[in-house]
Each structure stands twice: as C-alpha cells, then as structure tokens.
Design a protein around this motif. Structure first.
Motif, PDB file in Angstrom:
ATOM      1  N   GLU A  70       5.495   0.168   5.645  1.00 46.14           N
ATOM      2  CA  GLU A  70       5.459   1.234   4.642  1.00 46.14           C
ATOM      3  C   GLU A  70       5.240   0.686   3.245  1.00 46.14           C
ATOM      4  O   GLU A  70       4.755   1.400   2.364  1.00 46.14           O
ATOM      5  N   THR A  71       5.619  -0.547   2.997  1.00 46.48           N
ATOM      6  CA  THR A  71       5.296  -1.233   1.747  1.00 46.48           C
ATOM      7  C   THR A  71       4.452  -2.464   2.084  1.00 46.48           C
ATOM      8  O   THR A  71       4.404  -2.894   3.241  1.00 46.48           O
ATOM      9  N   ASP A  97       0.634   0.473   2.399  1.00 50.55           N
ATOM     10  CA  ASP A  97       0.540   0.092   0.984  1.00 50.55           C
ATOM     11  C   ASP A  97      -0.219  -1.223   0.828  1.00 50.55           C
ATOM     12  O   ASP A  97       0.010  -1.976  -0.115  1.00 50.55           O
ATOM     13  N   THR A 151      10.117  -0.701   6.190  1.00 50.87           N
ATOM     14  CA  THR A 151      10.098   0.366   5.192  1.00 50.87           C
ATOM     15  C   THR A 151      10.266  -0.127   3.767  1.00 50.87           C
ATOM     16  O   THR A 151      10.125   0.657   2.835  1.00 50.87           O
ATOM     17  N   ASP A 152      10.555  -1.392   3.575  1.00 53.13           N
ATOM     18  CA  ASP A 152      10.733  -1.928   2.220  1.00 53.13           C
ATOM     19  C   ASP A 152      10.003  -3.260   2.133  1.00 53.13           C
ATOM     20  O   ASP A 152       9.153  -3.551   2.960  1.00 53.13           O
ATOM     21  N   ALA A 153      10.352  -4.054   1.135  1.00 53.40           N
ATOM     22  CA  ALA A 153       9.671  -5.335   0.924  1.00 53.40           C
ATOM     23  C   ALA A 153       9.713  -6.181   2.193  1.00 53.40           C
ATOM     24  O   ALA A 153      10.771  -6.366   2.799  1.00 53.40           O
TER      25      ALA A 153
END
Length: 604
Positions: free
Chosen positions: A279-280, A302, A248-250
């Motif tokens: 997600e990213t 993304d 969900t992040d980097a």
C-alpha cells in the motif's frame, strides 16, 4: 527455596474445543483431551501451574517458586511432567539457563497464558518448545537465546513486545498465524538456521528483521504488516516467500540479499496464495537477488524503490499493478528483466538513472501508461512493447547520455523518423522536458549512433549523426557567446559557421538530394553573375546560339565542372576569369562532397 507442598493429582483436564484459539492446521493441533500429570497443591484441586495467579498470590506462592517447580518437572525422569498445557504463569524468568528435559522430549506450553514477562535472554534451550495457541500479555524476551530444536509459537497472541535480537534458531522458528500487537524484533543478527515460518502472521506494529539471517527457507505467505516492515540488510539463503502478504506502511528491503528464489507474486510454489500488496512504496535499495525474484501480479499502490539493486536472474513484474513512480537508479539488471504490468496510473515514471539493463521486456500496460526515463544508463537487447497503445512504445521512453548494447532501433523507425529525437518523450506528459546543455545532447546522440552502428541500423545511425552534429554546432555557439577570450570566440564562431553551412548544404553528408539541389543552385547563381559581368563589359553572350539565359547557364556549368569548351574557353576579361576560377574551386569541392555523400547514402 521452600518446595510447594502437594497432595493428590491435579484435576485439570483440557478439551480442545474449550480453547478460544483453535487451529485449522491438523499438523499443529492435537484433538485428544489432555490430563494434567502434575500433583495438586496441598488443599487445592489444581497443581501450581493451573492455579490462577491471583489464587497463587493468596496462597503466598511466588513466581520464583513456580519457576523452580517448572524446572524440576522438566528435568525429572517422567515422560509427561514436561507438559504444561493450559497453564497460567505470572513472570517466567529463565535467563542464562540451559533448558533440556531428561528424556529429550518436547516441552509443551500449548494453550498457556503468560500474564507477566517471559524472559529467555541468553538461555540455551535444547529441546523443542511448543507455545502453540498461547497468550502473552506482556513481553516475550529471547535476546541472545539459542534454540537447538524447534520453537513453535503457532497461533499465539502477543500483547507485549516480542524481542529476539541476536537469537539463534537452529531448529524451525514457527510463528504462523501469530498476532503481534507491539514491536516484533528479530533483528541485529538474529539467525534462523532452519525454516522461519511466519505464514498468516499479523504484525500490528513494527516488524523488525534488520540484519536477520535466514539460512533456511523463509515463509511470510499471507502475512499482514500493518505498520513498518523493516528487512534492511537481511539475507535469504534459500526460498523467501511473501506471496499474498500485505504491506500497509513503510516497507524496507534495503541492502537485502536473496541467494535463492524470492516470490512476492503468483509464481509461489504453493498455488493457494495470491500476490502480495504494497500500500506504500517498498524500498529495495542496494538489495541483491542471485535467484529468481517474483513480483507477478503484485500491487504496488504507491510505486517502489529498487535503487542500486542487483538482479542476476529473472525479475518478473508481469501482471503487476503500478500506481506510483518506480526507481531503478543505479540498479544492475541481468538479461531477464520482465516488466509487463497489467495496469498503471497515468504518467507513472520509471526512473532509470545510471541503470544497467542487459535484456528482457519493457511493456506498456493495457490500462494507463508508463514513462521510462533513462539517463547515463546502459540498455541492452530489450524488447519494448505496447500492444494496445496507438503510440509507438518508444514514444514513452527518454534516453539521455545512454549507451546502447544491441538495442533494436529498426522496430521503431516510423516513430523515430524523420528527426530521430530520443532525449524527450514522444507523448504529452507532465514530466519536465530534459533541459540538456549542448554537450550533453551531443553525447546523447554520439552514444545512440554507436548503438545503431553496433546492430547495423544505418538509417538510425544517420539520423543520430545529424542530431549529434547539430548539437555540436550549438556547443560552438555557446562558446562563441560566453568565452572571455576574443581568440576563442573567433575560433568558435568559425567552427559554428562551418557546422551550420555543412548542415544547410548536405545535412552533414547524410542528404545527397539536398546537396544536388545546392549544386544546381550554385550553377544558377554563377550564371547570373556571368550575365551581369558580360552585360557590364558590353560583351555578347558566350554562346550566342543558345536561347536566352541558357548561354550563361552553360558557361556556369562548364566552370563548375572545370570543363570549358571553345569559344567560351578563353574568358574575355580578368574579372570574368576570376569568377570562373572561384566557381571551379567551389565546384570541385562540392563534386567531391557529392560523391562521398552519394556513396554514404548507398551504404546507409
């Protein structure tokens, strides 16, 4: 240090159903009740391990005394005293110690609660440590520790930082279904010699695997990375599975090496797991995949970055979702690069600058479209597909100074003809058009021409050659305008005139029909000149019996071919003879050029 006085048996009894952390995995859960084998503290119902930390403090029992009792129990001759199920500890400091039981039996800390730090830095643990279903309220420190057997932290809850930098796990490292509230650091050279199992694990803060060496299999199936997932410079010697994981992040996989198959998608050997979700945008810069790399069905919400990556075997993006731009700059892709997403955002860009793509498939999704931008790249025998699009798949591709190795242009002839433009997209897009200087454009079509020649596509070779020559004319024009030297401007101007004339006359020897029309036009032009000269000289037509202007057209045709016949063979005046000589020279050149152009056209 004073030993704790004991009397009688500890009355603690563990029932599996009483635990808040009950496992669904029968291989890691024991169903039978457990009775404590340790002696109770004198005057108390429970042993020192099952007393609460608050009650121990009231009794004046300190953490170092608990540690001493634990070490004594582990090193005893008993087969059961190395079990501490359901125990409660304050701070447990086992740094720089060699920990092994006399009977080489597992040390059992299942369902324990650790209210203070657990410190195992530089420790050497010989036997299996089992912390399954335990709760760590503070830090769990394993830096530089060495584990000869399994370390099992199945279904554990870590409220503090987990630190295992430079640790070595010679047995399995099992962290399945664990939850990390703060940073979990397995970085700076941590080594897993056997399986590293993080199946269903939740990382709520940084997951640091920077420089980690996975010598055995690595399983992150179904794991959830809610904050940064850092795998920079990690190496995977065997299977690496991230199926059904969620990022969900980097997410950073820069400089990672996959020597075995790596699965993020649906090709995982365990069919119960679905594809991963990013997600990213994840980064795989400078990563190396020696084996199969699976992204089938993976959601890239993304985009992603695979710059400078090297893929030796199959890389599979089939049925993936690509909602952001993807970078493949400087990547080296082998002959099995399968890029066939199920859906994409509108105008998603795949950047392929200096990319080497030997083979595989580039396909348009059934929903949305993808733009492939090649610059200074090498493109091999790839299949380009767009099953449901009304546009040709090559319309979604742009090639700038790209070399082609057996790329099949013939499949896209209807879309390429008549202008054979490949340095801009063939569809409307928000992407800025390629702003090429004439030298770049000339080189673009020189390389495309060579690629078409390599596969024997003569028509594409012809089309690219024309664009190459026109770009060369533009280059001469730029030199003529910008040069500081008068001589260079003159030379460039002459070359530009010759180049443009060559285009007008025969499209650089690629259009015999145009050249034939030019030849007929010149014959007509000179016929008009003869008519003017004969009229000014007061002479009669060279062939009086020919109707109207045909007398002069006949004379012009003879001059053009150099085959004069009486009575016109002796041209009456020197100006008329001079014009005849000029036309003969022009005719000889154009006839030779026509024969060459016609032969070239037949060959094409």
């Amino acid at each position: 240090m004073d030993r704790i006085k004991t009397a009688g048996n500890c009355q603690y009894r563990f029932e599996p159903g009483e635990s808040e952390l009950v496992s669904e995995d029968a291989s890691l859960e024991r169903d039978e009740p457990w009775e404590c084998p340790h002696d109770a503290v004198e005057g108390e119902e429970y042993c020192v391990f099952h007393l609460s930390t608050a009650h121990r403090s009231e009794l004046g029992i300190r953490d170092r005394q608990v540690r001493a009792e634990l070490i004594a129990a582990v090193e005893s001759d008993s087969d059961t005293r190395n079990e501490f199920v359901g125990a409660t500890f304050g701070e447990l400091d086992l740094r720089d110690r060699k920990i092994n039981s006399t009977n080489a039996l597992p040390i059992n800390f299942r369902h324990c609660t650790f209210e203070g730090k657990v410190r195992l830095q530089d420790a050497h643990v010989v036997d299996q440590l089992d912390f399954s279903h335990s709760y760590f309220r503070s830090r769990f420190e394993l830096d530089s520790a060495r584990f000869d057997s399994d370390l099992i932290c199945y279904d554990c809850a870590f409220d503090g930082v987990m630190s295992a930098s430079t640790a070595r796990f010679s047995g399995r490292g099992v962290f399945s279904r664990a939850g990390f509230e703060h940073t979990a650091a397995f970085n700076n050279g941590t080594t897993f010699d056997d399986d590293a199992i993080f199946t269903g694990t939740t990382f709520r803060s940084n997951a640091k695997f920077t420089g980690t060496q996975f010598e055995g299999r690595a399983f992150f199936r179904g794991s959830e990375f809610r904050y940064r997932a850092l795998f920079t410079s990690a190496s995977f010697a065997d299977i690496a599975s991230f199926a059904d994981a969620r990022f969900t992040d980097a997410t950073v996989f820069d400089s990672v090496r996959f020597d075995g198959p790596a699965t993020f998608g649906t090709e995982d050997i365990h069919s119960a797991y679905g594809p991963a979700t990013f997600e990213t945008a994840p980064t795989f810069e400078d990563s190396v995949a020696e084996g199969f790399l699976d992204f089938t069905g993976v959601d890239f919400e993304d985009g992603g970055d695979f710059s400078q990556a090297r893929f030796e075997e199959l890389v599979d993006f089939r049925d993936s979702l690509l909602m952001g731009d993807l970078r493949l700059d400087d990547a080296q892709c082998g002959e099995r690069f399968e890029f066939n997403p199920r859906a994409a955002g509108e105008g998603v860009l795949v950047s392929c600058e200096r990319t080497s793509l030997d083979g595989g498939t580039l396909a348009q999704p059934t929903k949305g479209h993808i733009l492939f931008d090649f610059r200074d790249a090498v493109v091999g025998s790839i299949s380009v597909q767009a099953e449901t699009s009304e546009q040709s798949p090559i319309d979604y591709m742009r090639f700038v100074t790209t070399a082609f190795r057996e790329f099949d242009f013939t499949s896209f002839r209807p879309a390429l003809e008549p202008d054979y433009e490949i340095h801009n997209f063939g569809v409307e897009t928000s992407v800025e058009p390629a702003d090429l200087d004439p030298r770049e454009e000339e080189l673009t079509y020189t390389k495309a021409k060579s690629g078409a020649d390599m596969i024997g596509d003569n028509r594409a070779e012809s089309g690219f050659f024309v664009r190459e020559m026109r770009a060369r004319g533009d280059r001469h024009a730029v030199r003529r305008r910008n040069s500081d030297s008068t001589k260079e401007r003159i030379v460039a101007g002459v070359k530009e005139v010759f180049n443009r004339s060559f285009d007008v006359v025969c499209e650089y020897t690629e259009n015999p029909h145009r050249l034939l029309a030019v030849m007929l036009g010149i014959i007509g032009l000179f016929a008009g000149i003869y008519w003017v000269l004969y009229s000014l000289a007061g002479l009669s037509a060279p062939y009086p019996e020919a109707p109207g202007p045909f007398s002069y057209i006949l004379l012009s045709g003879e001059s053009f071919t150099g085959l004069h016949h009486p009575p016109a063979a002796a041209l009456p005046t020197w100006p008329i003879r001079l014009v005849g000589v000029a036309e003969a020279v022009v005719g000889a050149l154009l006839i030779a050029l026509f024969l060459f152009t016609l032969t070239r056209a037949v060959h094409r």
